[in-house]
Design an enzyme around this catalytic site. Structure first.
Site, short mmCIF file in Angstrom:
data_model
loop_
_atom_site.label_atom_id
_atom_site.label_comp_id
_atom_site.label_asym_id
_atom_site.label_seq_id
_atom_site.Cartn_x
_atom_site.Cartn_y
_atom_site.Cartn_z
N HIS A 233 0.89 -1.18 0.00
CA HIS A 233 0.00 0.00 0.00
C HIS A 233 0.92 1.23 0.00
O HIS A 233 1.73 1.39 -0.91
CB HIS A 233 -0.92 -0.12 1.22
CG HIS A 233 -2.09 0.81 1.25
ND1 HIS A 233 -2.40 1.69 0.24
CD2 HIS A 233 -3.06 1.01 2.22
CE1 HIS A 233 -3.49 2.37 0.57
NE2 HIS A 233 -3.91 1.99 1.76
N HIS A 275 -1.87 -2.21 -9.93
CA HIS A 275 -2.93 -1.68 -9.08
C HIS A 275 -4.12 -2.60 -9.15
O HIS A 275 -4.42 -3.15 -10.21
CB HIS A 275 -3.33 -0.27 -9.53
CG HIS A 275 -4.00 0.51 -8.45
ND1 HIS A 275 -5.35 0.39 -8.19
CD2 HIS A 275 -3.50 1.39 -7.55
CE1 HIS A 275 -5.64 1.17 -7.17
NE2 HIS A 275 -4.56 1.78 -6.75
N ASP A 326 2.71 5.67 -6.39
CA ASP A 326 3.93 5.63 -5.59
C ASP A 326 5.21 5.71 -6.42
O ASP A 326 6.28 5.96 -5.87
CB ASP A 326 3.96 4.36 -4.73
CG ASP A 326 2.95 4.44 -3.61
OD1 ASP A 326 2.85 5.51 -3.00
OD2 ASP A 326 2.26 3.44 -3.35
N1 CMC Z 1 5.80 -5.91 -10.36
C1 CMC Z 1 5.80 -7.04 -11.07
N2 CMC Z 1 4.72 -7.75 -11.34
C2 CMC Z 1 3.56 -7.30 -10.86
C3 CMC Z 1 3.47 -6.11 -10.13
C4 CMC Z 1 4.64 -5.41 -9.88
N3 CMC Z 1 4.64 -4.29 -9.16
N4 CMC Z 1 2.18 -5.90 -9.78
C5 CMC Z 1 1.48 -6.91 -10.29
N5 CMC Z 1 2.32 -7.77 -10.93
C6 CMC Z 1 1.96 -8.98 -11.63
C7 CMC Z 1 1.88 -10.15 -10.66
O1 CMC Z 1 3.11 -10.78 -10.49
C8 CMC Z 1 0.86 -11.02 -11.35
O2 CMC Z 1 1.49 -11.64 -12.43
P1 CMC Z 1 1.13 -13.15 -12.85
O3 CMC Z 1 -0.31 -13.11 -13.20
O4 CMC Z 1 2.05 -13.40 -13.98
O5 CMC Z 1 1.41 -13.96 -11.62
C9 CMC Z 1 -0.13 -10.02 -11.93
O6 CMC Z 1 0.63 -8.83 -12.16
C10 CMC Z 1 -1.28 -9.69 -10.99
O7 CMC Z 1 -0.71 -9.26 -9.75
P2 CMC Z 1 -1.48 -9.25 -8.37
O8 CMC Z 1 -0.50 -9.06 -7.27
O9 CMC Z 1 -2.39 -10.43 -8.28
O10 CMC Z 1 -2.38 -7.97 -8.55
P3 CMC Z 1 -3.19 -7.32 -7.38
O11 CMC Z 1 -4.34 -6.66 -8.00
O12 CMC Z 1 -3.48 -8.24 -6.28
O13 CMC Z 1 -2.09 -6.33 -6.80
C11 CMC Z 1 -0.80 -4.64 -6.04
C12 CMC Z 1 -2.10 -5.00 -6.76
C13 CMC Z 1 -0.73 -3.13 -5.87
C14 CMC Z 1 -0.77 -5.29 -4.65
C15 CMC Z 1 0.40 -5.14 -6.88
O14 CMC Z 1 0.35 -4.59 -8.17
C16 CMC Z 1 1.73 -4.87 -6.21
O15 CMC Z 1 2.14 -5.62 -5.32
N6 CMC Z 1 2.43 -3.76 -6.61
C17 CMC Z 1 3.67 -3.40 -5.99
C18 CMC Z 1 3.40 -2.64 -4.69
C19 CMC Z 1 2.88 -1.23 -4.95
O16 CMC Z 1 3.37 -0.51 -5.79
N7 CMC Z 1 1.87 -0.85 -4.15
C20 CMC Z 1 1.25 0.46 -4.25
C21 CMC Z 1 -0.17 0.37 -4.74
S1 CMC Z 1 -0.87 1.92 -5.28
C22 CMC Z 1 -0.83 2.96 -3.96
C23 CMC Z 1 -1.61 2.53 -2.79
O17 CMC Z 1 -2.78 2.15 -2.87
O18 CMC Z 1 -1.05 2.59 -1.71
#
Ligand code: CMC
Length: 389
Positions: A233, A275, A326
């Site tokens: 987050h 996201h 971020d």
């Molecule tokens: N880097 C690499 N791969 C990613 C990333 C990333 N930052 N984000 C998503 N993916 C890939 C993930 O590996 C998965 O790939 P596959 O289907 O091949 O296994 C696919 O995209 C779906 O990912 P997910 O984690 O299931 O997606 P989600 O909707 O649950 O996650 C998230 C959203 C924000 C938790 C995730 O994108 C993430 O961990 N990002 C990095 C942390 C980050 O930047 N957080 C800030 C979010 S925005 C500000 C806020 O709200 O605070």
């Protein structure tokens, strides 16, 4: 019994199961709207681009708390209330000065916000008015807490807030001990506007869940700070900066394209990307990208910005994933001379406006938040006395 979890459950048998509550609507709100396909963000009717171009952070606070813009008298009243409440109670200042200098700034913020609750006036009998006052006092005091800890931990004199100037101006003044220039104040103000509100993210959900038990606003914001702290987050902005600084430590050999590819190949995430709601460019990232570019050009230190662009292009080419708020906020804060481990606190000192707006909304039309969990453990086991286990 074969262990099941929500990844492999038969959803025809359990239609209400949704891991991580993805896509589930549990509340209605007038505070913000996100179109994750188009990349639109609206606060209480106003597009984020309109607010970024015209509003101040204080106007956005009023908008979120009242669902309309303030007139000039109302804005002056709010500014005066914020100015008059920036100072911290002495015991909170004493805590900030005496706590572990190596403590995480978000942990100090969490404790200090919780402490402030003990120094509020007795309830007036008008609960809604008291909640609105608490929203103002937390918004006024959080910047003071963050700046005070940043200075205290490095042995510097704590700088008291001024009784004039905007939230952005005062924060930079208290942090650096000198008045910021117009550009720095404007950049900070814009960052506060962009982080103020964002629908049912994890910290806002936490805030509303706590409110739904009829607990107080300080408890709800304290819980929300805890949720924001995590790297999935708000904590992602600090992680982004640490990643860029790691590259900078070996600047001559730094290869952001290869770095990104290697991380992806080892199934590691790149912070500041992806996201749950946006499936396109986060509009806040678009605005922050422009700010990051112009700040880097102004300072002549373009390397971190250029590396960020290379990472962005590689993420798009390799995974078709866009940056979130971020990613570029990290280099923007860094250009303002802010230490990386304070970045998430800045997110919090802005988002407190959204959290408290959601608290007011939940409180006005409450229903206890109480979802269910699927029990996947054993049942009806025979009791074994302790000496026989
Ligand atoms: N880097 C690499 N791969 C990613 C990333 C990333 N930052 N984000 C998503 N993916 C890939 C993930 O590996 C998965 O790939 P596959 O289907 O091949 O296994 C696919 O995209 C779906 O990912 P997910 O984690 O299931 O997606 P989600 O909707 O649950 O996650 C998230 C959203 C924000 C938790 C995730 O994108 C993430 O961990 N990002 C990095 C942390 C980050 O930047 N957080 C800030 C979010 S925005 C500000 C806020 O709200 O605070």
């Amino acid at each position: 019994m074969a262990q099941q979890n929500l990844d492999n459950i038969d959803t025809t048998e359990h239609p209400y199961i949704n891991k991580g509550l993805e896509g589930i609507v549990a509340f209605s709100t007038t505070k913000s709207f996100i179109d994750g396909q188009k990349g639109d963000l609206i606060y209480a009717g106003y597009n984020i681009d309109t607010l970024a171009e015209n509003a101040t952070f204080e106007e956005v606070c009023f908008l979120l708390w009242n669902d309309r813009l303030p007139n000039s008298t109302e804005l002056e009243e709010l500014n005066n209330s914020l100015k008059s409440q920036r100072s911290l109670p002495q015991p909170v200042l004493d805590y900030i000065k005496s706590t572990n200098k190596k403590a995480e700034p978000m942990a100090v913020l969490r404790t200090a916000v919780s402490m402030i609750a003990d120094f509020q006036d007795a309830p007036s009998g008008d609960a809604e008015k008291d909640n609105r006052d608490d929203a103002i006092s937390m918004t006024a005091q959080m910047p003071t807490i963050i700046a005070a800890f940043a200075r205290a931990r490095s042995g510097k004199e704590i700088v008291a807030p001024l009784d004039n100037g905007s939230t952005a101006f005062n924060f930079l003044y208290m942090l650096n001990g000198e008045k910021p220039g117009e550009e720095a104040e404007k950049t900070m103000d814009l960052c506060l506007i962009l982080h103020a509100e964002h629908g049912m993210n994890a910290s806002t959900f936490t805030c509303r869940a706590i409110c739904s038990t009829e607990s107080d606003m300080f408890s709800a914001v304290t819980g929300a700070i805890g949720a924001l702290k995590g790297p999935l987050h708000g904590g992602a902005n600090t992680a982004v900066m640490n990643m860029l600084l790691e590259m900078d430590a070996n600047a001559e050999t730094a290869d952001p394209v290869q770095f990104t590819k290697d991380r992806l190949a080892s199934k590691k995430k790149i912070m500041g990307f992806g996201h749950r709601v946006y499936k396109t460019f986060d509009p806040r990232a678009r605005l922050l990208r422009g700010m990051s570019k112009s700040l880097s050009e102004e300072t002549g230190q373009t390397e971190l910005y250029e590396w960020s662009e290379s990472i962005l292009k590689t993420m798009k080419d390799e995974k078709n994933i866009d940056p979130n708020v971020d990613f570029f906020s990290a280099t923007v804060y860094y250009s303002l001379g802010i230490e990386p481990d304070l970045f998430t606190c800045i997110f919090a000192m802005s988002r407190v406006s959204g959290w408290t707006a959601h608290y007011l909304e939940q409180d006005a039309n409450n229903r206890l938040v109480r979802p269910r969990a699927l029990y996947i453990g054993e049942k009806n086991l025979d009791w074994t006395p302790v000496e026989e286990r």
